[in-house]
Design an enzyme around this catalytic site. Structure first.
Site, PDB file in Angstrom:
ATOM      1  CG  HIS A 258      14.551 -23.458  -7.848  1.00 25.02           C
ATOM      2  ND1 HIS A 258      13.517 -23.398  -6.951  1.00 25.02           N
ATOM      3  CD2 HIS A 258      15.350 -24.472  -7.425  1.00 25.02           C
ATOM      4  CE1 HIS A 258      13.690 -24.321  -6.017  1.00 25.02           C
ATOM      5  NE2 HIS A 258      14.791 -24.989  -6.280  1.00 25.02           N
TER       6      HIS A 258
ATOM      7  CB  VAL B 141      21.014  -5.795   0.030  1.00 23.04           C
ATOM      8  CG1 VAL B 141      21.687  -6.145  -1.276  1.00 23.04           C
ATOM      9  CG2 VAL B 141      19.901  -4.781  -0.174  1.00 23.04           C
TER      10      VAL B 141
ATOM     11  CE  LYS C 175      -3.941  -2.221   2.294  1.00 21.53           C
ATOM     12  NZ  LYS C 175      -3.440  -3.576   2.037  1.00 21.53           N
ATOM     13  NE  ARG C 176       7.773   0.650  -0.145  1.00 15.66           N
ATOM     14  CZ  ARG C 176       7.813  -0.528  -0.756  1.00 15.66           C
ATOM     15  NH1 ARG C 176       6.828  -1.376  -0.600  1.00 15.66           N
ATOM     16  NH2 ARG C 176       8.817  -0.851  -1.535  1.00 15.66           N
TER      17      ARG C 176
ATOM     18  CB  ALA D 151      38.631 -15.534 -25.084  1.00 16.68           C
TER      19      ALA D 151
ATOM     20  CG  ASN E 243      23.586 -16.530 -14.724  1.00 22.04           C
ATOM     21  OD1 ASN E 243      22.837 -16.864 -13.822  1.00 22.04           O
ATOM     22  ND2 ASN E 243      24.886 -16.788 -14.722  1.00 22.04           N
TER      23      ASN E 243
ATOM     24  CB  CYS F 242      23.555 -12.547 -18.742  1.00 22.06           C
ATOM     25  SG  CYS F 242      23.738 -13.378 -20.298  1.00 22.06           S
TER      26      CYS F 242
ATOM     27  CG  HIS G 209      24.657 -18.279 -23.155  1.00 29.09           C
ATOM     28  ND1 HIS G 209      24.324 -16.937 -23.311  1.00 29.09           N
ATOM     29  CD2 HIS G 209      25.376 -18.352 -22.018  1.00 29.09           C
ATOM     30  CE1 HIS G 209      24.851 -16.242 -22.326  1.00 29.09           C
ATOM     31  NE2 HIS G 209      25.472 -17.072 -21.515  1.00 29.09           N
TER      32      HIS G 209
HETATM   33  O1  LIG Z   1      35.430 -16.582 -25.697  1.00 29.51           O
HETATM   34  C1  LIG Z   1      34.711 -16.837 -24.750  1.00 29.51           C
HETATM   35  C2  LIG Z   1      33.757 -15.843 -24.231  1.00 29.51           C
HETATM   36  C3  LIG Z   1      32.877 -16.249 -23.097  1.00 29.51           C
HETATM   37  N1  LIG Z   1      33.077 -17.546 -22.586  1.00 29.51           N
HETATM   38  C4  LIG Z   1      32.260 -17.958 -21.462  1.00 29.51           C
HETATM   39  O2  LIG Z   1      30.894 -17.799 -21.782  1.00 29.51           O
HETATM   40  C5  LIG Z   1      30.166 -17.604 -20.576  1.00 29.51           C
HETATM   41  C6  LIG Z   1      29.108 -16.540 -20.826  1.00 29.51           C
HETATM   42  O3  LIG Z   1      28.073 -16.857 -19.979  1.00 29.51           O
HETATM   43  P1  LIG Z   1      27.359 -15.791 -19.034  1.00 29.51           P
HETATM   44  O4  LIG Z   1      27.038 -14.588 -19.870  1.00 29.51           O
HETATM   45  O5  LIG Z   1      26.143 -16.550 -18.574  1.00 29.51           O
HETATM   46  O6  LIG Z   1      28.323 -15.470 -17.905  1.00 29.51           O
HETATM   47  C7  LIG Z   1      31.139 -17.158 -19.488  1.00 29.51           C
HETATM   48  O7  LIG Z   1      31.176 -18.114 -18.452  1.00 29.51           O
HETATM   49  C8  LIG Z   1      32.478 -17.077 -20.231  1.00 29.51           C
HETATM   50  O8  LIG Z   1      33.544 -17.592 -19.461  1.00 29.51           O
HETATM   51  C9  LIG Z   1      34.011 -18.440 -23.116  1.00 29.51           C
HETATM   52  O9  LIG Z   1      34.119 -19.553 -22.634  1.00 29.51           O
HETATM   53  N2  LIG Z   1      34.773 -18.063 -24.172  1.00 29.51           N
END
Ligand SMILES: O=C1CCN([C@@H]2O[C@H](COP(=O)(O)O)[C@@H](O)[C@H]2O)C(=O)N1
Length: 368
Positions: A320, A336, A49-50, A80, A173, A180, A186
């Site tokens: 969940h 928090v 109600k606030r 990477a 996520n 994320c 993904h």
């Molecule tokens: O070149 C890459 C980019 C991201 N990743 C991985 O993808 C994941 C992205 O997932 P999230 O956005 O849910 O964190 C993250 O855990 C990151 O470590 C790779 O393994 N290689």
């Protein structure tokens, strides 16, 4: 501990009766017990109600390109690690280039120096699973067949990893607000030699429940919710989705099979198809709530798969969904303060949240 708190809350309600008021859970604060986690949530419905200062506008949804040569989760791009993704046309799984759990046998830490300084080995592996080759789709906008392929890949990964590891955590996520780092649809899969905290608590609480009541906790709970209906969000012949009685996040839901199923790998073809149906319907409602791609963290919990886990009849598979949004596309709840130092607290009751979601259209707002 739980019983004494239960007595106290019952004592309070008898005080209410003495004062001539009957207890209305949409009017008066109360605590609710979460039997899965063996903890409590404070519910303060009067706080709804606030006055809420100012309506917060919907954020400008960013335009996500269908394919980005610089996005390491897209087909035909370089990650990477220097590894190149194939031109995948459905789901695609790769070893995380920055894993929190390394697959090779890390040397085990020695014996703990002190009972207060306990340390255990942690073996495992981390994978990233792309749901679809396109970056500009999300699960509710994918077809039933495409969602079914995601479910089949979850099962394939679970079957493979559970041969080696005691716990296989499938989790997604979704949305920048959930940390994320990549908008490409993904999830992640982390498999570990140890039973994580959430799993260990549920391993105990479900066993205690079965020993005391002679029926698995979440099998009984799904029956109870199907009967009461007030917390149902969406259901079909094999699945039921509720805002659980003990929900902490405003629009949190629990996804339950109607049959006693211990693990994802035990699902029948029919149950997998109906899971795709229920996921599309739930996630469409989620997106329709504030007409934004609804952020959440979600995950599956099923019976552990260690050598010692021969009798897990107390376990019921479930998923969940923990979404942070509270009032609009940009106002989120923070766990928090009181939540960190005391216990979870919510204003909106589980029943009010379920009703809102239940009444939303199953046609995605982007398809209207
Ligand atoms: O070149 C890459 C980019 C991201 N990743 C991985 O993808 C994941 C992205 O997932 P999230 O956005 O849910 O964190 C993250 O855990 C990151 O470590 C790779 O393994 N290689």
């Amino acid at each position: 501990m739980a019983d004494s708190k239960m007595e106290r809350s019952c004592a309070n309600s008898s005080t209410e009766e003495k004062m001539g008021k009957s207890f209305d859970p949409t009017e008066y604060q109360h605590t609710r017990f979460n039997p899965l986690r063996d903890d409590w949530v404070l519910v303060s419905p009067h706080r709804m109600k606030r006055p809420w200062k100012g309506q917060v506008e919907k954020p400008q949804e960013e335009e996500i390109p269908r394919w980005d040569p610089k996005n390491p989760l897209c087909p035909r791009t370089v990650r990477a690690s220097g590894k190149e993704n194939p031109d995948y046309e459905s789901t695609y799984v790769f070893e995380n280039d920055f894993p929190a759990l390394l697959q090779e046998e890390a040397p085990a830490p020695g014996p703990s120096a002190h009972p207060l300084l306990k340390c255990e080995p942690a073996q495992g592996t981390c994978r990233v699973m792309c749901f679809h080759p396109w970056s500009d789709v999300t699960l509710p906008l994918m077809s039933i067949d495409e969602i079914l392929e995601v479910i089949r890949e979850w099962i394939r990964q679970y079957q493979e990893l559970s041969k080696t590891y005691r716990w296989v955590q499938i989790f997604e996520n979704k949305g920048a607000v959930m940390g994320c780092s990549n908008p490409h649809p993904h999830c992640q899969i982390w498999a570990s030699s140890f039973l994580p905290n959430e799993a260990a608590i549920k391993h105990r609480t479900q066993r205690e429940y079965l020993e005391k009541h002679k029926i698995p906790m979440l099998v009984e709970y799904a029956r109870l919710e199907a009967e009461q209906k007030v917390r149902i969000v969406v259901e079909n012949s094999d699945w039921i989705v509720v805002v659980p009685y003990w929900a902490t996040w405003p629009y949190e839901v629990l996804l339950l099979p109607r049959r006693h199923v211990q693990r994802l790998s035990d699902l029948t073809e029919e149950e997998q198809k109906n899971l795709a149906d229920i996921m599309k319907r739930l996630l469409t409602k989620y997106d329709n709530l504030f007409e934004v791609s609804f952020p959440y963290s979600m995950g599956w919990h099923g019976a552990p798969t260690g050598k010692q886990d021969t009798d897990c009849s107390h376990w019921q598979l479930h998923a969940h969904y923990y979404p942070p949004l509270l009032r609009s596309a940009t106002v989120k709840k923070f766990m928090v303060g009181y939540e960190m130092l005391a216990q979870s607290q919510r204003d909106l009751t589980a029943e009010q949240a379920a009703e809102k979601l239940r009444n939303l259209s199953e046609i995605h707002y982007k398809n209207r």
